[in-house]
Design a protein around this motif. Structure first.
Motif, PDB file in Angstrom:
ATOM      1  N   ASN A  57       0.827  -1.211   0.000  1.00  0.00           N
ATOM      2  CA  ASN A  57       0.000   0.000   0.000  1.00  0.00           C
ATOM      3  C   ASN A  57       0.859   1.258   0.000  1.00  0.00           C
ATOM      4  O   ASN A  57       0.604   2.205  -0.748  1.00  0.00           O
ATOM      5  N   ALA A  58       1.876   1.268   0.858  1.00  0.00           N
ATOM      6  CA  ALA A  58       2.741   2.446   0.946  1.00  0.00           C
ATOM      7  C   ALA A  58       3.545   2.638  -0.339  1.00  0.00           C
ATOM      8  O   ALA A  58       3.729   3.761  -0.826  1.00  0.00           O
ATOM      9  N   TYR A  59       4.026   1.541  -0.900  1.00  0.00           N
ATOM     10  CA  TYR A  59       4.819   1.586  -2.137  1.00  0.00           C
ATOM     11  C   TYR A  59       3.975   2.094  -3.304  1.00  0.00           C
ATOM     12  O   TYR A  59       4.341   3.046  -4.002  1.00  0.00           O
ATOM     13  N   SER A  60       2.808   1.472  -3.512  1.00  0.00           N
ATOM     14  CA  SER A  60       1.958   1.864  -4.636  1.00  0.00           C
ATOM     15  C   SER A  60       1.433   3.277  -4.461  1.00  0.00           C
ATOM     16  O   SER A  60       1.327   4.037  -5.434  1.00  0.00           O
ATOM     17  N   GLY A  61       1.087   3.633  -3.224  1.00  0.00           N
ATOM     18  CA  GLY A  61       0.618   4.989  -2.986  1.00  0.00           C
ATOM     19  C   GLY A  61       1.677   6.025  -3.300  1.00  0.00           C
ATOM     20  O   GLY A  61       1.390   7.077  -3.885  1.00  0.00           O
ATOM     21  N   SER A  62       2.913   5.729  -2.935  1.00  0.00           N
ATOM     22  CA  SER A  62       3.997   6.682  -3.219  1.00  0.00           C
ATOM     23  C   SER A  62       4.198   6.845  -4.718  1.00  0.00           C
ATOM     24  O   SER A  62       4.503   7.947  -5.200  1.00  0.00           O
ATOM     25  N   LEU A  63       4.021   5.774  -5.478  1.00  0.00           N
ATOM     26  CA  LEU A  63       4.163   5.866  -6.934  1.00  0.00           C
ATOM     27  C   LEU A  63       3.103   6.780  -7.534  1.00  0.00           C
ATOM     28  O   LEU A  63       3.401   7.672  -8.333  1.00  0.00           O
ATOM     29  N   THR A  64       1.851   6.561  -7.152  1.00  0.00           N
ATOM     30  CA  THR A  64       0.765   7.298  -7.802  1.00  0.00           C
ATOM     31  C   THR A  64       0.734   8.767  -7.391  1.00  0.00           C
ATOM     32  O   THR A  64       0.490   9.652  -8.210  1.00  0.00           O
ATOM     33  N   TRP A  65       1.025   9.071  -6.113  1.00  0.00           N
ATOM     34  CA  TRP A  65       1.035  10.472  -5.690  1.00  0.00           C
ATOM     35  C   TRP A  65       2.212  11.225  -6.317  1.00  0.00           C
ATOM     36  O   TRP A  65       2.076  12.390  -6.721  1.00  0.00           O
ATOM     37  N   THR A  66       3.366  10.566  -6.403  1.00  0.00           N
ATOM     38  CA  THR A  66       4.518  11.200  -7.044  1.00  0.00           C
ATOM     39  C   THR A  66       4.226  11.489  -8.507  1.00  0.00           C
ATOM     40  O   THR A  66       4.556  12.559  -9.036  1.00  0.00           O
ATOM     41  N   ASN A  67       3.581  10.518  -9.150  1.00  0.00           N
ATOM     42  CA  ASN A  67       3.214  10.663 -10.552  1.00  0.00           C
ATOM     43  C   ASN A  67       2.354  11.895 -10.776  1.00  0.00           C
ATOM     44  O   ASN A  67       2.623  12.722 -11.654  1.00  0.00           O
ATOM     45  N   SER A  68       1.309  12.034  -9.969  1.00  0.00           N
ATOM     46  CA  SER A  68       0.378  13.151 -10.131  1.00  0.00           C
ATOM     47  C   SER A  68       1.060  14.481  -9.828  1.00  0.00           C
ATOM     48  O   SER A  68       0.922  15.457 -10.588  1.00  0.00           O
ATOM     49  N   PHE A  69       1.787  14.535  -8.720  1.00  0.00           N
ATOM     50  CA  PHE A  69       2.437  15.781  -8.310  1.00  0.00           C
ATOM     51  C   PHE A  69       3.428  16.256  -9.361  1.00  0.00           C
ATOM     52  O   PHE A  69       3.488  17.444  -9.695  1.00  0.00           O
ATOM     53  N   THR A  70       4.207  15.344  -9.906  1.00  0.00           N
ATOM     54  CA  THR A  70       5.247  15.716 -10.863  1.00  0.00           C
ATOM     55  C   THR A  70       4.645  16.221 -12.163  1.00  0.00           C
ATOM     56  O   THR A  70       5.136  17.181 -12.761  1.00  0.00           O
ATOM     57  N   ARG A  71       3.572  15.595 -12.615  1.00  0.00           N
ATOM     58  CA  ARG A  71       2.948  16.059 -13.853  1.00  0.00           C
ATOM     59  C   ARG A  71       2.337  17.444 -13.703  1.00  0.00           C
ATOM     60  O   ARG A  71       2.436  18.283 -14.588  1.00  0.00           O
ATOM     61  N   ILE A  72       1.691  17.683 -12.571  1.00  0.00           N
ATOM     62  CA  ILE A  72       1.009  18.960 -12.374  1.00  0.00           C
ATOM     63  C   ILE A  72       1.999  20.097 -12.124  1.00  0.00           C
ATOM     64  O   ILE A  72       1.874  21.183 -12.687  1.00  0.00           O
ATOM     65  N   THR A  73       2.988  19.860 -11.270  1.00  0.00           N
ATOM     66  CA  THR A  73       3.921  20.925 -10.878  1.00  0.00           C
ATOM     67  C   THR A  73       5.194  20.950 -11.711  1.00  0.00           C
ATOM     68  O   THR A  73       5.943  21.926 -11.674  1.00  0.00           O
ATOM     69  N   ARG A  74       5.475  19.833 -12.412  1.00  0.00           N
ATOM     70  CA  ARG A  74       6.711  19.660 -13.174  1.00  0.00           C
ATOM     71  C   ARG A  74       7.939  19.726 -12.271  1.00  0.00           C
ATOM     72  O   ARG A  74       9.015  20.152 -12.682  1.00  0.00           O
ATOM     73  N   ARG A  75       7.741  19.305 -11.065  1.00  0.00           N
ATOM     74  CA  ARG A  75       8.838  19.156 -10.104  1.00  0.00           C
ATOM     75  C   ARG A  75       8.838  17.720  -9.599  1.00  0.00           C
ATOM     76  O   ARG A  75       7.780  17.146  -9.355  1.00  0.00           O
ATOM     77  N   CYS A 114      14.744  11.807 -22.046  1.00  0.00           N
ATOM     78  CA  CYS A 114      13.975  10.754 -21.381  1.00  0.00           C
ATOM     79  C   CYS A 114      12.615  11.294 -20.939  1.00  0.00           C
ATOM     80  O   CYS A 114      12.404  12.506 -20.833  1.00  0.00           O
ATOM     81  N   SER A 115      11.689  10.401 -20.655  1.00  0.00           N
ATOM     82  CA  SER A 115      10.323  10.813 -20.333  1.00  0.00           C
ATOM     83  C   SER A 115      10.255  11.630 -19.049  1.00  0.00           C
ATOM     84  O   SER A 115       9.432  12.545 -18.936  1.00  0.00           O
ATOM     85  N   LEU A 116      11.094  11.325 -18.053  1.00  0.00           N
ATOM     86  CA  LEU A 116      11.039  12.066 -16.794  1.00  0.00           C
ATOM     87  C   LEU A 116      11.575  13.483 -16.951  1.00  0.00           C
ATOM     88  O   LEU A 116      11.004  14.440 -16.417  1.00  0.00           O
ATOM     89  N   CYS A 117      12.671  13.646 -17.683  1.00  0.00           N
ATOM     90  CA  CYS A 117      13.188  15.000 -17.919  1.00  0.00           C
ATOM     91  C   CYS A 117      12.179  15.825 -18.708  1.00  0.00           C
ATOM     92  O   CYS A 117      12.042  17.036 -18.504  1.00  0.00           O
ATOM     93  N   LEU A 118      11.451  15.173 -19.606  1.00  0.00           N
ATOM     94  CA  LEU A 118      10.420  15.881 -20.360  1.00  0.00           C
ATOM     95  C   LEU A 118       9.263  16.267 -19.439  1.00  0.00           C
ATOM     96  O   LEU A 118       8.706  17.362 -19.545  1.00  0.00           O
ATOM     97  N   THR A 119       8.919  15.377 -18.516  1.00  0.00           N
ATOM     98  CA  THR A 119       7.849  15.671 -17.559  1.00  0.00           C
ATOM     99  C   THR A 119       8.185  16.884 -16.709  1.00  0.00           C
ATOM    100  O   THR A 119       7.324  17.706 -16.398  1.00  0.00           O
ATOM    101  N   THR A 120       9.445  17.015 -16.324  1.00  0.00           N
ATOM    102  CA  THR A 120       9.856  18.109 -15.439  1.00  0.00           C
ATOM    103  C   THR A 120      10.341  19.349 -16.192  1.00  0.00           C
ATOM    104  O   THR A 120      10.886  20.270 -15.580  1.00  0.00           O
ATOM    105  N   ASP A 121      10.150  19.363 -17.504  1.00  0.00           N
ATOM    106  CA  ASP A 121      10.529  20.529 -18.317  1.00  0.00           C
ATOM    107  C   ASP A 121       9.511  21.646 -18.072  1.00  0.00           C
ATOM    108  O   ASP A 121       8.399  21.620 -18.610  1.00  0.00           O
TER     109      ASP A 121
END
Length: 538
Positions: free
Chosen positions: A327-345, A522-529
């Motif tokens: 639960n903690a592992y999967s939750g950390s993945l999904t919240w990080t995913n959302s936060f990074t896309r919205i804030t680009r950080r 890479c996809s992550l650098c593009l996400t945080t652009d």
């Protein structure tokens, strides 16, 4: 430009993949060194949770054994059918459910909606399992509940930080003991008191009636809240090795068993919980839905109390740790995913491990366990709408109508920000079914809100694809690199490219051309652009 691995490349927080476990991206073949059976057994270790026993107990005591068993079966069939295409996609293309959702009808930002739902699922069930462990600590060791909640939260932190490598060892090594503690006493009970089974099957519940469609649907609604569990299974299945002629049988067996197949193990546990609650109902009273009380009641049949209590506590703690690291592992993945896309950080996954645990701790301290079935019944409508929408897009829009691209896409710039196909279908199914759940459409249809969510999502997803003619799936089809991302058999290509921004190496499915320089990014650098200069034009 294809480059071999650069050993001396600089590292930063965003590229420490051993620690971060490919949080926002494709899981490369170089990292996926486990055999299918190992990945499958690790994924199944995550279903060791005891909430199933509480869910089954609540349904059984409320609606009777017959209605409970039918409800559990109905929910299991729906969860299996919808979970199969999602599990296949995650294992075949080595991406998690959020990345699948992006290209299956929701768009790059549209899937943030579903990430919130999945993130909520992880801390709701973390809180549920944590409450069960705290109950065990209180009964066995006299630990106050508030302290038990804190212990159950902190105990998983060292285990979940290091992702798949640590979790695979934990799940594999603890499963034999967990099975022994759970199965042995149940087998003993059935052997020494076979009449208890027939008495349980005749139990009518609080409603005091026979088979009833409304009761079945109300019970199924609670069980269907577990539909989002497929997301946690995929968080493991994305590390499956490529499917080959040599491993084809074991690959499919692991994907089906540890993917949608988890629900049959869950259904057995729910039915067992209903049986145990009935068995100890007279002695335990309102506590009959608590798993620690259920297993203590069975253990005390054939061993002294001084031994029964510690064994029940060990089972509860072991189960809680096995599921709550997931639960903690999967939750950390999904919240990080959302936060990074919205804030680009990109703050790193560990920040959201801690945030998820804090939210779960607050829910535990608020005694969420006392109204668990009500929370799950409401939540079920959102989870169903999401999972069925994605499953319908894969099964119908991709393979039958061919309006949705068959190969998954998740990279920024390649997708439209929002795809109305999935977003409209999901919102319509969720809103209408929730309105039904709260009685806005009348008491007659109120029990059928989960089925309404299934039907609306399954029908509206292909309808929206036809109406839009599939035009909002891909913003562009060319990612600027000549080599295809998948080979002739549909397997992700393992050619290594170097990102010109972070100077790290990534496999072909995870890279594309920069919109400003034409070099590989890479996809992550593009996400945080944050400027958007690297995003390819439409």
């Amino acid at each position: 430009m294809v480059v071999q691995s650069v050993r001396g490349a600089p590292k930063n927080q965003a590229v420490q993949e051993t620690l971060e476990d490919y949080t926002l991206r494709f899981a490369p073949r170089s990292y996926r060194r486990w055999k299918p059976a190992v990945v499958g057994s690790t994924a199944l270790g995550g279903i060791a949770y005891l909430a199933d026993f509480s869910i089954g107990a609540g349904i059984g005591l409320s609606y009777g054994t017959l209605n409970a068993l039918v409800a559990i079966l109905v929910a299991a069939i729906i969860i299996f059918v919808t979970g199969l295409p999602l599990a296949y996609y995650g294992a075949r293309y080595n991406i998690d459910l959020d990345l699948i959702t992006r290209g299956s009808g929701f768009g790059y930002y549209g899937s943030v909606l579903t990430s919130v739902i999945f993130g909520s699922f992880t801390f709701i069930f973390f809180a549920t399992e944590g409450a069960i462990m705290a109950q065990g600590l209180k009964v066995g060791l006299g630990v106050p509940l508030w302290l038990g909640y804190l212990i159950t939260t902190l105990i998983v932190v060292p285990l979940v930080i290091y992702g798949m490598k640590a979790l695979s060892r934990l799940q594999v090594w603890t499963t034999p003991l967990w099975l022994l503690l759970m199965v042995a006493p149940l087998g003993y009970l059935v052997v020494v008191d076979p009449d208890s089974v027939s008495s349980w099957l005749a139990f009518a519940g609080e409603e005091g009636a026979g088979l009833n469609a409304a009761s079945v649907m109300l019970g199924a609604g609670v069980a269907l809240s577990l539909m989002a569990q497929i997301g946690e299974q995929i968080d493991y299945l994305r590390f499956m090795p490529p499917r080959t002629a040599e491993n084809k049988r074991s690959w499919w067996a692991s994907v089906i068993t540890a993917g949608p197949g988890w629900v049959f193990f869950g259904a057995i546990k729910q039915a067992t919980g209903a049986f145990l609650a009935f068995y100890i109902m007279g002695a335990a009273g309102a506590a009959a839905t608590e798993p620690v009380q259920q297993f203590m009641g069975v253990y005390e049949l054939f061993m002294p109390v001084w031994l029964a209590i510690p064994l029940a506590v060990v089972l509860v703690v072991l189960s809680q740790v096995k599921i709550n690291v997931t639960n903690a592992y999967s939750g950390s993945l999904t919240w990080t995913n959302s936060f990074t896309r919205i804030t680009r950080r990109y703050p790193g996954r560990i920040v959201f491990v801690l945030l998820n645990l804090i939210v779960a701790l607050v829910l535990m301290e608020a005694n969420m366990f006392a109204f668990l079935n009500s929370v799950l019944s409401f939540y079920a409508n959102c989870a169903i709408a999401w999972v069925v929408t994605v499953a319908a897009d894969i099964l119908i829009n991709k393979y039958l109508l061919k309006l949705s691209p068959r190969e998954p896409e998740f990279r920024r710039g390649m997708l439209y920000p929002v795809n109305p196909v999935g977003v409209v279908a999901f919102l319509a199914a969720a809103i209408i079914s929730i309105a039904m759940y709260f009685g806005a459409l009348g008491p007659v249809v109120q029990p059928y809100s989960p089925i309404a969510a299934v039907v609306i999502a399954a029908v509206l997803t292909p309808v929206m694809a036809i109406v839009t003619r599939g035009r909002y799936y891909l913003r562009r089809t060319d990612d600027g690199i000549e080599e295809p991302r998948f080979d002739a058999e549909g397997t992700p290509v393992a050619t290594v490219y170097t990102c010109h921004v972070c100077e790290q190496d990534f496999e072909r499915p995870d890279v594309l051309a920069s919109g400003s320089t034409g070099e590989v990014i890479c996809s992550l650098c593009l996400t945080t652009d944050r400027t958007g200069e690297h995003v390819l034009p439409a």
